[in-house]
Motif scaffolding. Structure first.
Motif, PDB file in Angstrom:
ATOM      1  N   VAL A 148       0.945  -1.102   0.085  1.00 47.24           N
ATOM      2  CA  VAL A 148       0.077  -0.035   0.043  1.00 47.24           C
ATOM      3  C   VAL A 148       0.869   1.152  -0.044  1.00 47.24           C
ATOM      4  O   VAL A 148       1.706   1.431   0.730  1.00 47.24           O
ATOM      5  CB  VAL A 148      -0.731   0.081   1.272  1.00 47.24           C
ATOM      6  CG1 VAL A 148      -1.797   1.251   1.229  1.00 47.24           C
ATOM      7  CG2 VAL A 148      -1.690  -1.112   1.324  1.00 47.24           C
ATOM      8  N   THR A 149       0.524   2.229  -0.905  1.00 45.85           N
ATOM      9  CA  THR A 149       1.272   3.500  -0.857  1.00 45.85           C
ATOM     10  C   THR A 149       0.715   4.345   0.264  1.00 45.85           C
ATOM     11  O   THR A 149      -0.565   4.297   0.586  1.00 45.85           O
ATOM     12  CB  THR A 149       1.201   4.395  -2.274  1.00 45.85           C
ATOM     13  OG1 THR A 149       0.013   4.605  -2.516  1.00 45.85           O
ATOM     14  CG2 THR A 149       1.907   3.010  -3.323  1.00 45.85           C
ATOM     15  N   ALA A 150       1.482   5.224   0.818  1.00 46.92           N
ATOM     16  CA  ALA A 150       1.142   6.060   1.929  1.00 46.92           C
ATOM     17  C   ALA A 150       1.684   7.460   1.567  1.00 46.92           C
ATOM     18  O   ALA A 150       2.447   7.869   2.440  1.00 46.92           O
ATOM     19  CB  ALA A 150       1.193   5.608   3.286  1.00 46.92           C
ATOM     20  N   THR A 151       1.675   8.002   0.472  1.00 40.54           N
ATOM     21  CA  THR A 151       2.282   9.517   0.402  1.00 40.54           C
ATOM     22  C   THR A 151       1.600  10.486   1.194  1.00 40.54           C
ATOM     23  O   THR A 151       0.192  10.515   1.471  1.00 40.54           O
ATOM     24  CB  THR A 151       1.952   9.801  -1.101  1.00 40.54           C
ATOM     25  OG1 THR A 151       2.393   8.721  -2.080  1.00 40.54           O
ATOM     26  CG2 THR A 151       2.514  11.112  -1.761  1.00 40.54           C
ATOM     27  N   SER A 152       2.322  11.307   1.728  1.00 42.15           N
ATOM     28  CA  SER A 152       1.833  12.180   2.652  1.00 42.15           C
ATOM     29  C   SER A 152       0.823  13.041   2.328  1.00 42.15           C
ATOM     30  O   SER A 152       0.969  13.708   1.047  1.00 42.15           O
ATOM     31  CB  SER A 152       3.114  12.939   3.275  1.00 42.15           C
ATOM     32  OG  SER A 152       3.518  13.767   2.163  1.00 42.15           O
ATOM     33  N   SER A 153      -0.035  13.497   3.348  1.00 41.98           N
ATOM     34  CA  SER A 153      -1.077  14.451   2.778  1.00 41.98           C
ATOM     35  C   SER A 153      -0.506  15.917   2.870  1.00 41.98           C
ATOM     36  O   SER A 153       0.475  16.079   3.815  1.00 41.98           O
ATOM     37  CB  SER A 153      -2.419  14.326   3.755  1.00 41.98           C
ATOM     38  OG  SER A 153      -1.714  14.561   5.158  1.00 41.98           O
ATOM     39  N   GLY A 154      -1.214  16.887   2.727  1.00 41.14           N
ATOM     40  CA  GLY A 154      -0.719  18.235   2.930  1.00 41.14           C
ATOM     41  C   GLY A 154       0.509  18.410   2.362  1.00 41.14           C
ATOM     42  O   GLY A 154       1.187  17.898   1.439  1.00 41.14           O
ATOM     43  N   SER A 155       1.451  18.952   3.121  1.00 40.87           N
ATOM     44  CA  SER A 155       2.796  19.142   2.800  1.00 40.87           C
ATOM     45  C   SER A 155       3.728  18.536   3.834  1.00 40.87           C
ATOM     46  O   SER A 155       5.071  18.836   4.571  1.00 40.87           O
ATOM     47  CB  SER A 155       3.254  20.661   3.009  1.00 40.87           C
ATOM     48  OG  SER A 155       2.526  21.414   1.755  1.00 40.87           O
TER      49      SER A 155
END
Length: 690
Positions: A167-174
């Motif tokens: 599962v990818t979990a690219t960060s939210s916001g900045s």
């Protein structure tokens, strides 16, 4: 260390082993060139760090805090002026988890979601702690510039090499690398999947221009010129230019998302794909010595691109770019996606007017909000907001200068009425202003020394004058920041504007001049870009070109996709993001579902406040459901539920707090929704039920 240090360090330094109690260098398999279809190793800067967690003293999901600890008081560094990397990680995970999830009693934490919900017996014994291995790496972009990406790959002990999933979990916001740990990260770890996190070129990419200091991949605050480890971010500025800038603007900070001069959003899809490639590479290294091990490949692994907000947009963009079969499906929530203009259909909610001008880019509607929402939110007695009305009228931007006039302009811009209740809160908290300034700089590839529209970033003292950031703030930035000011004491500064004090700079909430300048960057640049075909050196034309670079095609190459969005989202407008993207994908015959949730907004964490708790439900519940449905679709062949509006029931007020939320408040996404709840697309109109 003086100003000359700001540009002295080489981008080719190597990470050396640090904090042996936690991370160690992992060199195994460095000569293995068969992992993945591209050689991801060439993008790794320095050593890949490895840490093993037993699930008791420390772990992957909660950093040793457990479910109870995540809901409790914030962990502290023993010496805040010199925190260890283990302490930085623990505090970062605590803050990032709570930034997106409501952990208050009665809000659903521990009953509807959280580390213990749906977990096994062993997880209950460990209070939700998950044992396993975490790898940490820094990746360079193709051009070797500032587009460095922090990636973490977590492999839980429950991972099955014979039935692999990722599962990818690219960060939210900045946010930094752990920015999606409470959303996609938790779901993936509890499912026994490897989770690949990345900060997509934003994160804690801060640079102290006055003192020449920045941050390593583990969040250590170091002198740039003396660091033996590569930096997360270092702005490219000629020394003479920097010296001149600091003479007029001392104590300023460069922010990676705003000042990398590379428009990091243009590469969010690529960053996510590279994280997946690194994930496969590390999985094969990790299990290479196991008896009977079979190589883990995209063909035998279920890979779900996922996350929320900016991370959700990155997942969609990754699926669009994926021509080689790395990703099997997409499940995202409230994605900040900017679809290409598609005027072949309209969007109609209930019996309201059909909207043709949907799919406006984020910068367009956020800069519009920044300019007009202060007046729209004005009420008797709010002198600052009422002054915005007066200033807008004086500029000829309003005819009557009334809140009603400003509100109508906003609503006519495709903003649904359900967003209005929270818009005033976002404006008063400087959310719209900070987002607009950061993205104006990013899209136009501005240098920090450009002082775009007169804005900069600095700590402000009691007289609103820029001043040195307190040391503890700087040392804990990796753990406590959200990636874009205002954060950790660094403020959004409008140079030369004073407040009620005698200072020379101020937070720009009610500054119409600054808001008008930010808006003009869009209106002028968009016109020029369309008329002249892009290019040019003006910030406005560069901004228009930068926005074009991030537009999404909505062509997911046949991958099944699920989008969940709260109708009351006052940050990412549904008409300009999810609804428009969904309609465009349907026009291209994509296998996509859209679930719109009433009484849900962008940041569940605010539901811990009584007023929010009474009026809103956690969207996180439906994000998890969307992931569950997609996983079952990919692994069992189960049908995805039809697109629909999910009607929820607010908790309403109570004494001393709203009643605890139950499943009655948040009914599940229906496998067979009622006809009146179905989202339909007929005769070139996307119809959204009320």
């Amino acid at each position: 260390m003086g100003r000359a240090a700001a540009t002295a360090v080489s981008a080719l330094c190597l990470i050396i082993g640090t904090t042996p109690a936690a991370y160690s260098e992992d060199d195994r398999g460095r000569d293995d060139r068969r992992d993945g279809r591209d050689r991801i190793e060439r993008h790794v800067t320095g050593k890949i760090l490895r840490a093993d967690y037993d699930g008791y003293s420390d772990d992957l999901l909660t950093a040793g805090l457990g479910a109870a600890g995540l809901a409790g008081p914030a962990p502290q560094a023993a010496n805040p002026s010199s925190p260890t990397t283990e302490e930085l990680r623990r505090i970062a995970i605590y803050n990032n988890y709570r930034a997106l999830v409501d952990v208050s009693a009665g809000g659903g934490y521990g009953t509807l979601y959280g580390p213990l919900v749906g977990a096994g017996e062993k997880a209950q014994e460990r209070d939700g702690k998950i044992p396993g291995t975490e790898y940490l790496a820094l990746l360079d972009g193709d051009d070797g510039g500032n587009s460095r990406i922090t990636v973490a790959v977590q492999i839980p002990d429950s991972f099955r090499p014979d039935k692999p999933c990722m599962v990818t979990a690219t960060s939210s916001g900045s946010r930094g690398v752990y920015g999606a740990i409470g959303t996609a990260g938790e779901w993936g770890l509890k499912k026994g999947c490897a989770v690949v996190y990345n900060d997509k070129g934003t994160g804690t990419g801060f640079f102290d221009l006055e003192n020449g200091k920045s941050y390593t991949v583990q969040g250590e605050h170091v002198e740039a010129s003396g660091s033996s480890k590569p930096l997360n971010f270092q702005p490219r500025i000629q020394q003479r230019e920097l010296d001149r800038y600091l003479e007029d603007s001392p104590d300023r900070w460069a922010i990676k998302h705003a000042h990398s001069r590379e428009n990091p959003e243009a590469d969010w899809g690529t960053d996510t794909l590279r994280s997946v490639q690194l994930g496969f590479h590390l999985l094969n290294r990790h299990f290479a010595g196991d008896k009977g091990f079979r190589r883990i490949t995209p063909e035998n692994t279920v890979v779900i691109a996922s996350s929320v907000s900016n991370g959700g947009a990155a997942a969609l963009r990754a699926a669009e770019e994926d021509r080689r079969g790395w990703i099997d499906g997409v499940a995202v929530s409230e994605p900040n996606v900017n679809p290409k203009r598609d005027r072949s259909f309209k969007i109609q909610q209930g019996n309201g007017p059909a909207l043709a001008e949907h799919g406006r880019p984020l910068y367009d509607y956020i800069s519009f909000y920044t300019l007009y929402e202060g007046c729209a939110a004005a009420v008797p007695g709010n002198t600052r907001a009422l002054q915005v009305c007066t200033d807008l009228k004086a500029r000829g931007l309003l005819n009557e200068g009334t809140p009603a006039e400003a509100q109508k302009l906003i609503q006519d811009y495709g903003i649904v009425p359900e967003q209005n209740a929270l818009a005033a809160f976002y404006w008063s908290a400087n959310v719209y202003q900070s987002v607009t300034v950061a993205y104006a700089n990013a899209y136009s590839k501005a240098s920090v020394t450009d002082n775009l529209c007169g804005f900069s970033y600095a700590f402000a003292d009691a007289t609103d004058r820029p001043a040195p950031l307190p040391r503890t703030n700087a040392e804990l930035a990796f753990a406590q920041s959200n990636g874009v000011p205002p954060t950790i004491g660094i403020q959004l500064i409008r140079n030369g504007v004073s407040t009620t004090t005698v200072g020379g700079a101020a937070a720009p909430m009610a500054d119409v001049d600054g808001a008008a300048c930010l808006r003009s960057l869009w209106t002028a640049g968009d016109r020029d870009h369309q008329r002249r075909g892009g290019g040019g050196k003006s910030p406005a034309r560069r901004l228009a070109k930068g926005v074009e670079e991030v537009l999404a095609t909505a062509n997911l190459r046949g991958k099944p996709a699920v989008i969940v969005h709260g109708r009351a989202d006052a940050l990412i407008a549904v008409n300009h993001s999810s609804r428009s993207y969904y309609g465009s994908a349907l026009r291209q015959k994509q296998n996509i579902r859209y679930y719109e949730v009433t009484n849900a907004h962008h940041l569940d964490a605010f539901n811990a406040l009584p007023a929010f708790a009474a009026a809103y439900v956690p969207l996180h519940v439906y994000f998890n459901e969307g992931l569950d449905y997609l996983y079952d679709h990919l692994t069992k062949g189960d049908a995805l539920p039809p697109s629909q509006v999910v009607h929820t029931v607010p908790r309403e007020t109570g004494v001393p707090a709203p009643p605890a939320i139950t499943r009655d408040n948040v009914p599940p996404i229906a496998k067979k929704p009622r006809k009146e709840d179905r989202i339909t697309f007929r005769e070139s109109v996307l119809r959204i039920p009320n």
